[in-house]
Design a protein around this motif. Structure first.
Motif, PDB file in Angstrom:
ATOM      1  N   LEU A 135    -109.086 -40.098 -36.202  1.00 60.29           N
ATOM      2  CA  LEU A 135    -108.470 -41.109 -35.962  1.00 60.29           C
ATOM      3  C   LEU A 135    -108.278 -40.601 -37.634  1.00 60.29           C
ATOM      4  CD1 LEU A 135    -109.187 -44.423 -35.216  1.00 60.29           C
ATOM      5  CD2 LEU A 135    -107.412 -43.289 -34.288  1.00 60.29           C
ATOM      6  N   GLU A 136    -109.237 -40.255 -38.645  1.00 55.76           N
ATOM      7  CA  GLU A 136    -108.978 -39.297 -39.811  1.00 55.76           C
ATOM      8  C   GLU A 136    -108.036 -38.347 -39.927  1.00 55.76           C
ATOM      9  OE1 GLU A 136    -112.759 -38.692 -41.148  1.00 55.76           O
ATOM     10  OE2 GLU A 136    -113.941 -40.505 -41.289  1.00 55.76           O
ATOM     11  N   GLN A 137    -108.327 -37.148 -38.158  1.00 52.77           N
ATOM     12  CA  GLN A 137    -107.605 -35.904 -38.571  1.00 52.77           C
ATOM     13  C   GLN A 137    -105.529 -36.269 -38.299  1.00 52.77           C
ATOM     14  OE1 GLN A 137    -108.176 -32.335 -38.676  1.00 52.77           O
ATOM     15  NE2 GLN A 137    -109.463 -33.139 -40.171  1.00 52.77           N
ATOM     16  N   ALA A 138    -105.413 -37.201 -37.435  1.00 52.95           N
ATOM     17  CA  ALA A 138    -104.407 -38.567 -37.413  1.00 52.95           C
ATOM     18  C   ALA A 138    -103.909 -38.452 -38.083  1.00 52.95           C
ATOM     19  CB  ALA A 138    -104.557 -39.197 -36.261  1.00 52.95           C
ATOM     20  N   ARG A 139    -104.637 -39.071 -39.783  1.00 47.27           N
ATOM     21  CA  ARG A 139    -104.181 -39.603 -40.749  1.00 47.27           C
ATOM     22  C   ARG A 139    -103.872 -38.255 -41.642  1.00 47.27           C
ATOM     23  NH1 ARG A 139    -101.761 -40.465 -44.328  1.00 47.27           N
ATOM     24  NH2 ARG A 139    -101.794 -41.230 -45.841  1.00 47.27           N
ATOM     25  N   ARG A 140    -104.405 -37.708 -42.329  1.00 45.39           N
ATOM     26  CA  ARG A 140    -104.144 -36.251 -42.424  1.00 45.39           C
ATOM     27  C   ARG A 140    -102.995 -35.744 -42.306  1.00 45.39           C
ATOM     28  NH1 ARG A 140    -104.670 -31.321 -42.390  1.00 45.39           N
ATOM     29  NH2 ARG A 140    -105.888 -30.947 -40.079  1.00 45.39           N
ATOM     30  N   VAL A 141    -102.518 -35.588 -41.011  1.00 44.99           N
ATOM     31  CA  VAL A 141    -101.986 -34.818 -40.386  1.00 44.99           C
ATOM     32  C   VAL A 141    -100.563 -35.859 -40.836  1.00 44.99           C
ATOM     33  CG1 VAL A 141    -102.390 -33.290 -39.310  1.00 44.99           C
ATOM     34  CG2 VAL A 141    -101.318 -35.059 -37.929  1.00 44.99           C
ATOM     35  N   LEU A 142    -100.415 -37.082 -41.286  1.00 46.18           N
ATOM     36  CA  LEU A 142     -98.879 -37.638 -41.005  1.00 46.18           C
ATOM     37  C   LEU A 142     -98.804 -38.300 -42.302  1.00 46.18           C
ATOM     38  CD1 LEU A 142     -99.987 -41.257 -39.169  1.00 46.18           C
ATOM     39  CD2 LEU A 142     -97.928 -39.119 -39.229  1.00 46.18           C
ATOM     40  N   ARG A 143     -97.873 -37.738 -43.141  1.00 42.91           N
ATOM     41  CA  ARG A 143     -96.906 -38.315 -44.165  1.00 42.91           C
ATOM     42  C   ARG A 143     -97.754 -39.764 -44.219  1.00 42.91           C
ATOM     43  NH1 ARG A 143     -93.059 -41.670 -43.448  1.00 42.91           N
ATOM     44  NH2 ARG A 143     -91.501 -41.532 -41.779  1.00 42.91           N
ATOM     45  N   SER A 144     -97.107 -40.321 -45.434  1.00 40.34           N
ATOM     46  CA  SER A 144     -97.814 -41.075 -46.024  1.00 40.34           C
ATOM     47  C   SER A 144     -96.486 -42.416 -45.674  1.00 40.34           C
ATOM     48  CB  SER A 144     -97.609 -41.226 -48.001  1.00 40.34           C
ATOM     49  OG  SER A 144     -99.123 -40.508 -48.314  1.00 40.34           O
ATOM     50  N   GLY A 145     -96.957 -43.771 -44.886  1.00 36.72           N
ATOM     51  CA  GLY A 145     -95.583 -44.346 -44.647  1.00 36.72           C
ATOM     52  C   GLY A 145     -95.693 -43.614 -42.918  1.00 36.72           C
ATOM     53  N   GLY A 146     -95.945 -42.935 -42.734  1.00 34.54           N
ATOM     54  CA  GLY A 146     -95.749 -42.038 -40.866  1.00 34.54           C
ATOM     55  C   GLY A 146     -96.289 -43.108 -40.652  1.00 34.54           C
ATOM     56  N   ARG A 147     -96.345 -42.906 -39.124  1.00 35.44           N
ATOM     57  CA  ARG A 147     -96.218 -44.499 -37.818  1.00 35.44           C
ATOM     58  C   ARG A 147     -97.378 -43.465 -37.284  1.00 35.44           C
ATOM     59  NH1 ARG A 147     -91.592 -45.126 -38.926  1.00 35.44           N
ATOM     60  NH2 ARG A 147     -90.333 -44.182 -37.625  1.00 35.44           N
ATOM     61  N   PHE A 148     -98.546 -44.197 -36.643  1.00 37.42           N
ATOM     62  CA  PHE A 148     -99.491 -43.867 -35.537  1.00 37.42           C
ATOM     63  C   PHE A 148     -99.553 -45.125 -34.104  1.00 37.42           C
ATOM     64  CE2 PHE A 148    -103.611 -44.884 -33.417  1.00 37.42           C
ATOM     65  CZ  PHE A 148    -103.995 -42.939 -33.478  1.00 37.42           C
TER      66      PHE A 148
END
Length: 275
Positions: free
Chosen positions: A128-141
C-alpha cells in the motif's frame, strides 16, 4: 515480512506454474471478472489517465482499462500470468515485478487499481505504501478483496467443509489475513497508515454460476493456491469427505433453474492519495 516467508515462496512458486495459472483462468476467473467494471467506476477510470494495474494477473482489468482509453501498465510477479496478460491486452505495458518494491518513480500514475490481488502479497502494508508512492497527490486508489465467511456464502461453505472433514494436522503456512480489507476498520487503518484518505468500503455482488454442484470443489482444488494446497495434502478419505460435503451444500442451498449460483461477494475499497 519474515514471518510470512514460506507463504510468499508458496504464492510465487504456485502462481508461476503455467498449469496453475491456466487453471485459474479457466476455472476461477469468472467471478473476479464480475467486479471489474465496479472497480474501474470507483477509481474514476477515463481516457488519457495513466493507470497501474497492480497484481494484474491474466490482464482482464488491463483490457477493460484499455477499452476506457487509459494508458495502462500492469505489474505481476508471475511470468505465467503475464503471458496471458500480454495476449489479452496487447497495447498495455506489462512488467514482472514485486508489488512490495515497485520499479517506478514517485507520482508516476493517476490511478492504481487491483482486482483481488493484494491478498496474495506477504507484506500488504508495504504494498500500500508503494501504491501511494507511485500515485500523484490526489490520485485515486481502488482495490477489491473477497468478503469473509461471515458475509460470503461461498467462503462459509468452503471453510466449513475443510474444517469439519479435513485432517487437523494439515494447515497452510502463516500468511496475512485473507479477508482483512473487507472489514472497514482494518481497511481504514491500513490505508490511512499508508498515506490515503477519503477511504470508503462497499460490497460488490459476485457469484459462481455452476453447471454442476461438484464444480465448486474443482474451482478451489485446481484454480487457487492456499485452498488447493490444503486440499492436495489431505489423506484420500478426508479429501473425499470434503468434496462430498461441499457438493452436498451446493446442491441443497444454491440450486436454481438447473444451475447452481453460489454468492461470493467482494469488498470494494477506494481511497485518495493524501496531499
Amino acid at each position: 515480512m519474515a514471518e510470512f516467508s514460506t507463504f510468499a515462496e508458496m504464492e510465487r512458486r504456485s502462481w508461476s506454474d503455467p498449469t496453475r495459472a491456466s487453471s485459474y483462468v479457466q476455472l476461477f476467473a469468472s467471478a473476479p471478472d464480475q467486479a471489474i467494471e465496479s472497480l474501474l467506476d470507483a477509481a474514476g477510470a477515463h481516457p488519457e489517465l495513466r493507470v497501474l494495474d497492480l497484481c494484474c494477473g491474466q490482464g482482464n482489468v488491463s483490457e477493460a482499462l484499455l477499452r476506457r482509453g487509459c494508458q495502462v501498465v500492469g505489474v505481476d510477479f508471475s511470468p505465467a500470468m503475464l503471458a496471458f496478460a500480454r495476449q489479452r491486452a496487447r497495447t498495455a505495458t506489462f512488467i514482472e515485478a514485486d508489488a512490495q518494491d515497485l520499479p517506478f518513480g514517485d507520482a508516476e500514475f493517476d490511478l492504481v487499481v487491483s482486482n483481488l490481488g493484494v491478498c496474495h502479497i506477504p507484506d500488504q502494508p508495504r504494498a500500500l505504501e508503494q501504491a501511494r508512492r507511485v500515485l500523484r497527490s490526489g490520485g485515486r486508489f481502488a482495490m477489491t478483496v473477497w468478503c469473509g465467511p461471515e458475509s460470503s456464502p461461498c467462503f462459509a461453505s468452503v471453510y466449513a467443509a475443510i474444517k469439519e472433514h479435513g485432517d487437523s494436522q494439515i494447515w497452510a503456512p502463516p500468511g496475512p489475513d485473507f479477508h482483512q480489507f473487507a472489514r472497514r476498520d482494518m481497511a481504514v487503518k491500513l490505508l490511512s497508515e499508508a498515506g490515503f484518505s477519503n477511504i470508503e468500503v462497499t460490497t460488490i455482488d459476485c457469484a459462481w454460476n455452476l453447471n454442476a454442484p461438484e464444480d465448486l470443489f474443482e474451482i478451489y482444488a485446481e484454480g487457487t493456491v492456499r485452498a488447493a494446497m490444503l486440499l492436495s495434502k489431505q489423506p484420500p478419505e478426508n479429501l473425499a469427505a470434503i468434496r462430498s460435503a461441499l457438493t452436498t451444500t451446493v446442491r441443497e442451498k444454491f440450486s436454481g433453474g438447473g444451475r447452481w449460483r453460489v454468492p461470493v461477494p467482494a469488498a470494494l475499497v477506494r481511497a485518495i492519495a493524501s496531499r
